[in-house]
Motif scaffolding. Sequence first.
Motif, PDB file in Angstrom:
ATOM      1  N   GLY A  49       2.313  12.845   2.510  1.00 27.86           N
ATOM      2  CA  GLY A  49       2.206  11.593   3.510  1.00 27.86           C
ATOM      3  C   GLY A  49       1.015  11.405   4.032  1.00 27.86           C
ATOM      4  N   ILE A  50      -0.139  11.951   3.673  1.00 29.02           N
ATOM      5  CA  ILE A  50      -1.311  11.618   4.355  1.00 29.02           C
ATOM      6  C   ILE A  50      -1.840  10.073   4.270  1.00 29.02           C
ATOM      7  CG2 ILE A  50      -3.243  12.019   2.738  1.00 29.02           C
ATOM      8  CD1 ILE A  50      -4.465  13.636   4.884  1.00 29.02           C
ATOM      9  N   VAL A  51      -1.582   9.346   3.206  1.00 33.09           N
ATOM     10  CA  VAL A  51      -1.716   7.905   3.229  1.00 33.09           C
ATOM     11  C   VAL A  51      -0.362   7.134   2.913  1.00 33.09           C
ATOM     12  CG1 VAL A  51      -3.091   6.235   1.685  1.00 33.09           C
ATOM     13  CG2 VAL A  51      -4.102   8.157   2.240  1.00 33.09           C
ATOM     14  N   ARG A  56      -1.556   1.069   2.418  1.00 30.82           N
ATOM     15  CA  ARG A  56      -2.578   1.921   1.788  1.00 30.82           C
ATOM     16  C   ARG A  56      -3.929   1.803   2.232  1.00 30.82           C
ATOM     17  NH1 ARG A  56      -1.331   4.539  -2.019  1.00 30.82           N
ATOM     18  NH2 ARG A  56      -2.337   5.879  -3.262  1.00 30.82           N
ATOM     19  N   THR A  57      -4.487   0.407   2.258  1.00 33.08           N
ATOM     20  CA  THR A  57      -5.699   0.062   2.863  1.00 33.08           C
ATOM     21  C   THR A  57      -5.930   0.125   4.251  1.00 33.08           C
ATOM     22  OG1 THR A  57      -5.964  -1.694   1.265  1.00 33.08           O
ATOM     23  CG2 THR A  57      -7.537  -1.607   2.793  1.00 33.08           C
ATOM     24  N   GLU A  58      -4.957  -0.038   5.127  1.00 33.83           N
ATOM     25  CA  GLU A  58      -5.038   0.180   6.548  1.00 33.83           C
ATOM     26  C   GLU A  58      -4.812   1.884   6.862  1.00 33.83           C
ATOM     27  OE1 GLU A  58      -2.869  -1.758   5.006  1.00 33.83           O
ATOM     28  OE2 GLU A  58      -2.974  -3.718   5.844  1.00 33.83           O
ATOM     29  N   LEU A  63      -7.672   6.749   8.418  1.00 39.11           N
ATOM     30  CA  LEU A  63      -7.907   8.109   8.160  1.00 39.11           C
ATOM     31  C   LEU A  63      -9.355   8.455   8.156  1.00 39.11           C
ATOM     32  CD1 LEU A  63      -6.862  10.980   7.167  1.00 39.11           C
ATOM     33  CD2 LEU A  63      -7.225  10.223   4.794  1.00 39.11           C
ATOM     34  N   GLY A  64     -10.106   7.439   7.681  1.00 42.24           N
ATOM     35  CA  GLY A  64     -11.497   7.406   7.496  1.00 42.24           C
ATOM     36  C   GLY A  64     -12.176   7.408   9.202  1.00 42.24           C
ATOM     37  N   ALA A  65     -11.627   6.526   9.811  1.00 43.21           N
ATOM     38  CA  ALA A  65     -11.889   6.483  11.243  1.00 43.21           C
ATOM     39  C   ALA A  65     -11.637   7.506  11.943  1.00 43.21           C
ATOM     40  CB  ALA A  65     -11.293   5.119  12.037  1.00 43.21           C
ATOM     41  N   VAL A 122       1.550   1.135  10.258  1.00 42.71           N
ATOM     42  CA  VAL A 122       1.059   2.197   9.512  1.00 42.71           C
ATOM     43  C   VAL A 122       1.937   3.396   9.818  1.00 42.71           C
ATOM     44  CG1 VAL A 122      -0.679   3.531   8.493  1.00 42.71           C
ATOM     45  CG2 VAL A 122      -0.945   1.076   9.101  1.00 42.71           C
ATOM     46  N   HIS A 123       2.564   3.902   8.793  1.00 42.99           N
ATOM     47  CA  HIS A 123       3.318   5.451   9.077  1.00 42.99           C
ATOM     48  C   HIS A 123       2.155   6.193   9.104  1.00 42.99           C
ATOM     49  CE1 HIS A 123       5.944   8.757   8.973  1.00 42.99           C
ATOM     50  NE2 HIS A 123       5.326   9.165   7.783  1.00 42.99           N
TER      51      HIS A 123
END
Length: 174
Positions: A49-51, A56-58, A63-65, A122-123
């Motif tokens: 569940g990391i994404v 998905r995009t958000e 995650l990138g931030a 976003v979860h």
Amino acid sequence: MSGLVNALVIAAVVVLVIVRQFRAQRIGSDRRWWLVPVILGVVALREPGIVDTHHRTESIVLLGAELLIGLAMGAGWAWTTRIWAEPDGTVWSKSTKASVTVWIGGIALRVGLFALGAALGVHQNSSALLVALAATLLVRSGILVWRAQSQAPASAHGPAYGDGMARPAWKERV
């Protein structure tokens, strides 16, 4: 691993790191400085569940931030750490008050990211925080080892080229 276990692992690692950073610590020359961050990263990436699949995009942007904040925090923490070499060649480190500022700033940015993600619906899984913590520790350790190698006296690395070959200077008579 459940979210509760991830949260407990994150809390334990953060407490351990914060407590240890303000005590002088010897920087070892072993090559395993990357092991703990890699293990944390593997544990985090094993979670499905990391994404968030519905956002998905958000989720990927958040995650990138989070990873960028982790990398910047690790670099800032490493560069605000005091390093010194003892006469016997051992290199030591100890965090400074500026390191506290780096930690406070990083935590504030992460709270802001969490709030943004919650506002977007976003979860957010604790695995993202664990990956960022692994990135923080990896960057910090890598920079400290690199800085320690440049701080160590030449005698700690063995003889330099030409050591022991110096001839006494002869004074010519005039």
